[in-house]
Every structure is written in structure tokens, then in C-alpha cells.
Design a protein around this motif. Structure first.
Motif, PDB file in Angstrom:
ATOM      1  N   LEU A 139     -28.939 -86.390  50.880  1.00 13.48           N
ATOM      2  CA  LEU A 139     -30.291 -86.904  51.063  1.00 13.48           C
ATOM      3  C   LEU A 139     -31.004 -86.035  52.089  1.00 13.48           C
ATOM      4  O   LEU A 139     -30.526 -85.858  53.209  1.00 13.48           O
ATOM      5  CB  LEU A 139     -30.256 -88.357  51.548  1.00 13.48           C
ATOM      6  CG  LEU A 139     -31.614 -88.994  51.877  1.00 13.48           C
ATOM      7  CD1 LEU A 139     -32.461 -89.128  50.623  1.00 13.48           C
ATOM      8  CD2 LEU A 139     -31.430 -90.350  52.545  1.00 13.48           C
ATOM      9  N   THR A 140     -32.159 -85.479  51.718  1.00 10.45           N
ATOM     10  CA  THR A 140     -32.950 -84.667  52.636  1.00 10.45           C
ATOM     11  C   THR A 140     -34.143 -85.480  53.134  1.00 10.45           C
ATOM     12  O   THR A 140     -34.954 -85.956  52.330  1.00 10.45           O
ATOM     13  CB  THR A 140     -33.451 -83.385  51.955  1.00 10.45           C
ATOM     14  OG1 THR A 140     -32.313 -82.628  51.505  1.00 10.45           O
ATOM     15  CG2 THR A 140     -34.245 -82.528  52.930  1.00 10.45           C
ATOM     16  N   LEU A 141     -34.220 -85.641  54.445  1.00 10.13           N
ATOM     17  CA  LEU A 141     -35.280 -86.416  55.079  1.00 10.13           C
ATOM     18  C   LEU A 141     -36.284 -85.422  55.659  1.00 10.13           C
ATOM     19  O   LEU A 141     -35.961 -84.654  56.566  1.00 10.13           O
ATOM     20  CB  LEU A 141     -34.702 -87.305  56.182  1.00 10.13           C
ATOM     21  CG  LEU A 141     -33.597 -88.270  55.708  1.00 10.13           C
ATOM     22  CD1 LEU A 141     -32.881 -88.893  56.899  1.00 10.13           C
ATOM     23  CD2 LEU A 141     -34.192 -89.344  54.814  1.00 10.13           C
ATOM     24  N   ILE A 142     -37.507 -85.406  55.129  1.00 12.32           N
ATOM     25  CA  ILE A 142     -38.501 -84.378  55.428  1.00 12.32           C
ATOM     26  C   ILE A 142     -39.591 -84.929  56.332  1.00 12.32           C
ATOM     27  O   ILE A 142     -40.075 -86.055  56.128  1.00 12.32           O
ATOM     28  CB  ILE A 142     -39.129 -83.840  54.124  1.00 12.32           C
ATOM     29  CG1 ILE A 142     -38.029 -83.312  53.191  1.00 12.32           C
ATOM     30  CG2 ILE A 142     -40.160 -82.751  54.418  1.00 12.32           C
ATOM     31  CD1 ILE A 142     -38.522 -82.955  51.801  1.00 12.32           C
ATOM     32  N   ARG A 143     -39.981 -84.138  57.306  1.00  4.05           N
ATOM     33  CA  ARG A 143     -41.069 -84.517  58.202  1.00  4.05           C
ATOM     34  C   ARG A 143     -42.317 -84.888  57.398  1.00  4.05           C
ATOM     35  O   ARG A 143     -42.686 -84.219  56.434  1.00  4.05           O
ATOM     36  CB  ARG A 143     -41.398 -83.333  59.132  1.00  4.05           C
ATOM     37  CG  ARG A 143     -42.463 -83.658  60.185  1.00  4.05           C
ATOM     38  CD  ARG A 143     -43.090 -82.393  60.750  1.00  4.05           C
ATOM     39  NE  ARG A 143     -44.057 -81.785  59.835  1.00  4.05           N
ATOM     40  CZ  ARG A 143     -45.325 -82.193  59.689  1.00  4.05           C
ATOM     41  NH1 ARG A 143     -45.783 -83.214  60.386  1.00  4.05           N
ATOM     42  NH2 ARG A 143     -46.129 -81.587  58.838  1.00  4.05           N
ATOM     43  N   LEU A 171     -35.254 -88.896  62.361  1.00  8.06           N
ATOM     44  CA  LEU A 171     -35.514 -87.476  62.569  1.00  8.06           C
ATOM     45  C   LEU A 171     -35.258 -86.725  61.264  1.00  8.06           C
ATOM     46  O   LEU A 171     -34.343 -87.075  60.509  1.00  8.06           O
ATOM     47  CB  LEU A 171     -34.610 -86.929  63.671  1.00  8.06           C
ATOM     48  CG  LEU A 171     -34.843 -87.486  65.075  1.00  8.06           C
ATOM     49  CD1 LEU A 171     -33.838 -86.889  66.046  1.00  8.06           C
ATOM     50  CD2 LEU A 171     -36.270 -87.219  65.554  1.00  8.06           C
ATOM     51  N   PRO A 172     -36.048 -85.703  60.971  1.00  9.30           N
ATOM     52  CA  PRO A 172     -35.793 -84.901  59.767  1.00  9.30           C
ATOM     53  C   PRO A 172     -34.370 -84.345  59.788  1.00  9.30           C
ATOM     54  O   PRO A 172     -33.904 -83.839  60.809  1.00  9.30           O
ATOM     55  CB  PRO A 172     -36.836 -83.784  59.870  1.00  9.30           C
ATOM     56  CG  PRO A 172     -37.936 -84.367  60.703  1.00  9.30           C
ATOM     57  CD  PRO A 172     -37.248 -85.245  61.704  1.00  9.30           C
ATOM     58  N   ALA A 173     -33.698 -84.449  58.673  1.00 10.46           N
ATOM     59  CA  ALA A 173     -32.302 -83.986  58.585  1.00 10.46           C
ATOM     60  C   ALA A 173     -31.887 -83.938  57.123  1.00 10.46           C
ATOM     61  O   ALA A 173     -32.510 -84.569  56.261  1.00 10.46           O
ATOM     62  CB  ALA A 173     -31.373 -84.916  59.367  1.00 10.46           C
ATOM     63  N   THR A 174     -30.822 -83.206  56.857  1.00  9.00           N
ATOM     64  CA  THR A 174     -30.198 -83.226  55.537  1.00  9.00           C
ATOM     65  C   THR A 174     -28.833 -83.884  55.667  1.00  9.00           C
ATOM     66  O   THR A 174     -27.943 -83.366  56.352  1.00  9.00           O
ATOM     67  CB  THR A 174     -30.044 -81.805  54.968  1.00  9.00           C
ATOM     68  OG1 THR A 174     -31.340 -81.216  54.820  1.00  9.00           O
ATOM     69  CG2 THR A 174     -29.367 -81.841  53.603  1.00  9.00           C
ATOM     70  N   LEU A 175     -28.692 -85.050  55.040  1.00 10.04           N
ATOM     71  CA  LEU A 175     -27.438 -85.796  55.099  1.00 10.04           C
ATOM     72  C   LEU A 175     -26.561 -85.292  53.958  1.00 10.04           C
ATOM     73  O   LEU A 175     -26.589 -85.810  52.835  1.00 10.04           O
ATOM     74  CB  LEU A 175     -27.719 -87.304  54.989  1.00 10.04           C
ATOM     75  CG  LEU A 175     -28.845 -87.846  55.903  1.00 10.04           C
ATOM     76  CD1 LEU A 175     -28.957 -89.361  55.768  1.00 10.04           C
ATOM     77  CD2 LEU A 175     -28.614 -87.438  57.344  1.00 10.04           C
ATOM     78  N   ILE A 176     -25.780 -84.269  54.278  1.00  7.65           N
ATOM     79  CA  ILE A 176     -25.050 -83.519  53.253  1.00  7.65           C
ATOM     80  C   ILE A 176     -24.076 -84.398  52.483  1.00  7.65           C
ATOM     81  O   ILE A 176     -23.979 -84.322  51.255  1.00  7.65           O
ATOM     82  CB  ILE A 176     -24.301 -82.335  53.909  1.00  7.65           C
ATOM     83  CG1 ILE A 176     -25.306 -81.387  54.560  1.00  7.65           C
ATOM     84  CG2 ILE A 176     -23.467 -81.586  52.865  1.00  7.65           C
ATOM     85  CD1 ILE A 176     -24.671 -80.304  55.399  1.00  7.65           C
ATOM     86  N   ASN A 177     -23.364 -85.258  53.179  1.00  4.53           N
ATOM     87  CA  ASN A 177     -22.355 -86.106  52.534  1.00  4.53           C
ATOM     88  C   ASN A 177     -22.856 -87.516  52.271  1.00  4.53           C
ATOM     89  O   ASN A 177     -22.076 -88.457  52.145  1.00  4.53           O
ATOM     90  CB  ASN A 177     -21.092 -86.150  53.393  1.00  4.53           C
ATOM     91  CG  ASN A 177     -20.422 -84.797  53.478  1.00  4.53           C
ATOM     92  OD1 ASN A 177     -20.289 -84.096  52.478  1.00  4.53           O
ATOM     93  ND2 ASN A 177     -20.019 -84.400  54.673  1.00  4.53           N
ATOM     94  N   GLY A 178     -24.170 -87.649  52.211  1.00  2.96           N
ATOM     95  CA  GLY A 178     -24.714 -88.956  51.882  1.00  2.96           C
ATOM     96  C   GLY A 178     -24.894 -89.853  53.080  1.00  2.96           C
ATOM     97  O   GLY A 178     -24.878 -89.408  54.236  1.00  2.96           O
ATOM     98  N   PHE A 179     -25.029 -91.149  52.809  1.00  2.00           N
ATOM     99  CA  PHE A 179     -25.346 -92.104  53.861  1.00  2.00           C
ATOM    100  C   PHE A 179     -24.858 -93.495  53.479  1.00  2.00           C
ATOM    101  O   PHE A 179     -24.496 -93.761  52.314  1.00  2.00           O
ATOM    102  CB  PHE A 179     -26.856 -92.139  54.110  1.00  2.00           C
ATOM    103  CG  PHE A 179     -27.658 -92.559  52.895  1.00  2.00           C
ATOM    104  CD1 PHE A 179     -28.060 -93.884  52.719  1.00  2.00           C
ATOM    105  CD2 PHE A 179     -28.008 -91.633  51.914  1.00  2.00           C
ATOM    106  CE1 PHE A 179     -28.773 -94.271  51.599  1.00  2.00           C
ATOM    107  CE2 PHE A 179     -28.734 -92.014  50.793  1.00  2.00           C
ATOM    108  CZ  PHE A 179     -29.123 -93.327  50.629  1.00  2.00           C
ATOM    109  N   THR A 180     -24.884 -94.381  54.472  1.00  2.21           N
ATOM    110  CA  THR A 180     -24.516 -95.779  54.262  1.00  2.21           C
ATOM    111  C   THR A 180     -25.634 -96.670  54.770  1.00  2.21           C
ATOM    112  O   THR A 180     -26.095 -96.511  55.906  1.00  2.21           O
ATOM    113  CB  THR A 180     -23.211 -96.117  54.999  1.00  2.21           C
ATOM    114  OG1 THR A 180     -22.155 -95.289  54.501  1.00  2.21           O
ATOM    115  CG2 THR A 180     -22.832 -97.585  54.807  1.00  2.21           C
TER     116      THR A 180
END
Length: 354
Positions: free
Chosen positions: A331-335, A304-313
Motif C-alpha cells: 500500500l502506497t500512502l501519498i502526500r 505520514l507518506p510511506a510505502t507499506l511494502i508488506n501490507g498492513f493490519t
């Protein structure tokens, strides 16, 4: 013409008029009794590509209709809760397919891919259900009903969480078993609400690829709208993460380092062709792609589109252990976009301690 003959003509004419009116009434009444009768229909459906083109290619992700594909057409009728199944009849391997089915006539059609089949959920327990199971513990019952308040157990998850909160650890298994054995189940369908949003759409946290696939078909969520009973231009709802492992693995997970939801039960708004999505239930901050994931092949995880403000694993599951890559970069995940995370070797990763 004598008087008697004129009277007879008048009577005959009256009878004919009455009969004609009666027939008109019967026909009209029959239509009123079946206002939402389904009629055979055909839709030609294409897919969104980058730059507003009709190509279904997004940064290397080639999306084409496949054998057996089905879509849901929402017509606002009472038949099947307004959710009609349409099946691909031509266009396999192309970006423009023909779907056939039956639907009621309406001013606006909404559609979703993949087909939103009804799913079963446990019946929400009543006070009588609860008393039947826990009635010998009045102290517990009074607390439980107090927590219930006016919510009427809005869903089974809320009920189960409340039970677990109120009971001691050794009773939680009992609560879960009770919920799982409720005698009735209800079917939950995706429905079009009064704001023309699609509710109770499932966007999966667990995605699977078969041999030769690069993405899970059931996760490629798309929505369309049309006032013309004939054409549909599907718009992507989700974003995609692209990655290439340099080694064989059985699963790849992406997890937000905070609370941004990337899957769950969602409500989708067409939003003038740029769909927006909101998680309403069962949200998770992790999405996993499973299957026989081959070394040096490229894969796509739908999120789903989202902005992972503190990053990801990222976690790669392999026969000799799990390997991780963690970053605190936003990381910003864009539609309708693909985020390419690159190629990963085991030397780029660390052994997972989780």
C-alpha cells in the motif's frame, strides 16, 4: 557682519549640527538594540486541494478553518525561538481564513498548522546525575559511560534504552523512575534550521475525533511559505486513509506489517510546495484514531507518506472485542491523497488474537 557675530553664528550652527547628529545616532542605536522587535501582522491563509485548486477538499475530506485555530509563523528572530503564534480571527467554516499575531519583519516566512506549541521533555542527564543515582555500582557506571561515548545522551529515549540494556530486568523500573523524576525539564520548540526545514514537529500516533468530526484536527499537518507578509498557501504534509465501519467502535488502528514509520517526531521540508517529511525520533508504524466512532460514518486517519511494502493490519476496537483485517498487499500512502479502504462489516474481519 562683524567677526564676533560670524563666530557666534558658527558656534550655534555647530551646536545644532551636533544635536541633530546626536538625535540620529540615538534613533539608529535604538533600532540596532531591537532588530527583531515583533510587529502586528495579518496573514490570509488558504489550503491545498486536489489538482492544485484552492478548494480544501480531498476525495470527500472537507477541510475548513475552525474556531480557535492557530498557526505558527517562523520569522527567524530570537523572540520565542522564532515561533510566533497567530490566531484565526475570521473565516470560520471556510477555506480561506485571516490570522492575526505579531512577528518580526523578514524576507521569507514559514508557517505550520496546527500551531507548534512548545512541549516539555526531561533534561538529558549529566554524568553527575548518573553517578548520584548509580554511583555505588562502579562496574555498571564504567559500562554506562563507555556506551555514552561522545553522544552526550542525545535524547532521553536513548539514555533510557541504554539503562535498560545494561541493567537486569528487576532494575529497569528503577531506571525509568529515575528518568521520570529528574528535577529539571526543558522546553522543546519546533525551529527553523539553517536549511529552512522545520525540526521537531510532532505528528501524532494517537488521534482523536469528537462527535460530528471525521478526522483529528491536530493531525492535519500543513506547511506554507511566503515572501509576502500577507498571504499563505498551505500544503498538506500527510496522507489520509479513508474507511467506513458498519458498526460502532471506540478506536481504529492501521499498522504497517514492517518497519515503515507512519508517525513520530519529524523534520519537514517545504520542497517547493510539495512537502517532504523525515522521522527523527519516536517513530511508530501504527496510527490510532479514537473516539465515539459511529456505525456507517466515514472517517479519515492521517498518516505520514510511506510505502507499506508488506501490507498492513487494520484493527477495530469494539465493546465485544477487537476485529482485524490483515493484508500483505503493498500500500502506497501519498502526500495530499486519500486512500479509500472501503466499508467494513464484522463479517469481513476476524477476531483479534493479539
Amino acid at each position: 557682519m562683524n567677526r564676533t557675530y560670524k563666530i557666534m553664528l558658527a558656534l550655534v550652527a555647530g551646536i545644532m549640527m551636533f544635536t541633530a547628529c546626536d538625535k540620529d545616532y540615538i534613533i539608529k542605536n535604538d533600532n540596532e538594540q531591537n532588530p527583531s522587535a515583533l510587529k502586528p501582522m495579518t496573514f490570509t491563509a488558504s489550503m491545498e486541494g486536489t489538482g492544485g485548486t484552492s478548494r480544501a477538499t480531498i476525495d470527500g475530506l472537507d477541510i475548513k478553518w475552525a474556531e480557535g485555530d492557530k498557526i505558527s509563523i517562523f520569522d527567524g528572530s530570537t523572540e520565542n525561538d522564532g515561533n510566533q503564534a497567530f490566531t484565526l480571527t475570521s473565516g470560520v467554516g471556510t477555506t480561506s481564513g485571516t490570522f492575526k499575531g505579531s512577528a518580526a519583519e523578514t524576507d521569507m516566512y514559514y508557517a505550520i498548522y496546527p500551531y507548534a506549541a512548545p512541549r516539555k521533555e526531561h533534561r538529558i542527564p549529566t554524568d553527575e546525575d548518573i553517578r548520584a543515582a548509580f554511583g555505588n555500582n562502579e562496574s555498571f557506571m564504567s559500562k554506562l559511560l563507555m556506551y555514552k561515548g561522545g553522544n552526550n545522551w542525545r535524547d532521553d529515549t536513548y539514555f533510557c534504552e541504554t539503562i535498560q540494556y545494561l541493567l537486569s530486568d528487576d532494575k529497569r523500573a528503577l531506571a525509568l523512575a529515575y528518568l521520570n523524576n529528574l528535577p529539571m525539564q526543558i522546553k522543546v520548540r519546533v525551529q527553523l534550521n539553517a536549511s529552512n526545514q522545520l525540526e521537531r514537529v510532532t505528528f501524532p500516533a494517537e488521534q482523536t475525533v469528537a462527535a460530528g468530526q471525521s478526522v483529528c484536527p491536530n493531525a492535519m499537518l500543513m506547511m506554507a511559505r511566503s515572501a509576502d507578509a500577507g498571504t499563505l498557501q498551505f500544503k498538506n504534509v500527510c496522507a489520509y486513509v479513508k474507511l467506513t465501519p458498519a458498526f460502532d467502535c471506540t478506536a481504529i488502528s492501521i499498522e504497517s506489517n514492517d518497519t515503515q514509520m507512519m508517525s513520530g517526531t519529524v523534520t519537514v521540508d517545504y520542497n517547493s510546495g510539495a512537502p517532504t517529511v523525515r522521522v527523527t525520533k519516536d517513530g511508530t508504524n501504527t496510527v490510532t484514531l479514537s473516539g465515539n466512532i459511529a456505525a456507517n460514518a466515514t472517517y479519515y486517519i492521517a498518516v505520514l507518506p510511506a510505502t507499506l511494502i508488506n501490507g498492513f493490519t487494520l484493527t477495530f476496537k469494539t465493546p465485544d472485542g477487537n476485529y482485524e483485517k490483515n493484508t500483505d498487499k503493498t500500500l502506497t500512502l501519498i502526500r495530499n491523497h486519500v486512500t479509500d479502504l472501503g466499508v467494513f462489516t464484522k463479517t469481513d474481519l476476524t477476531i483479534s488474537r493479539r
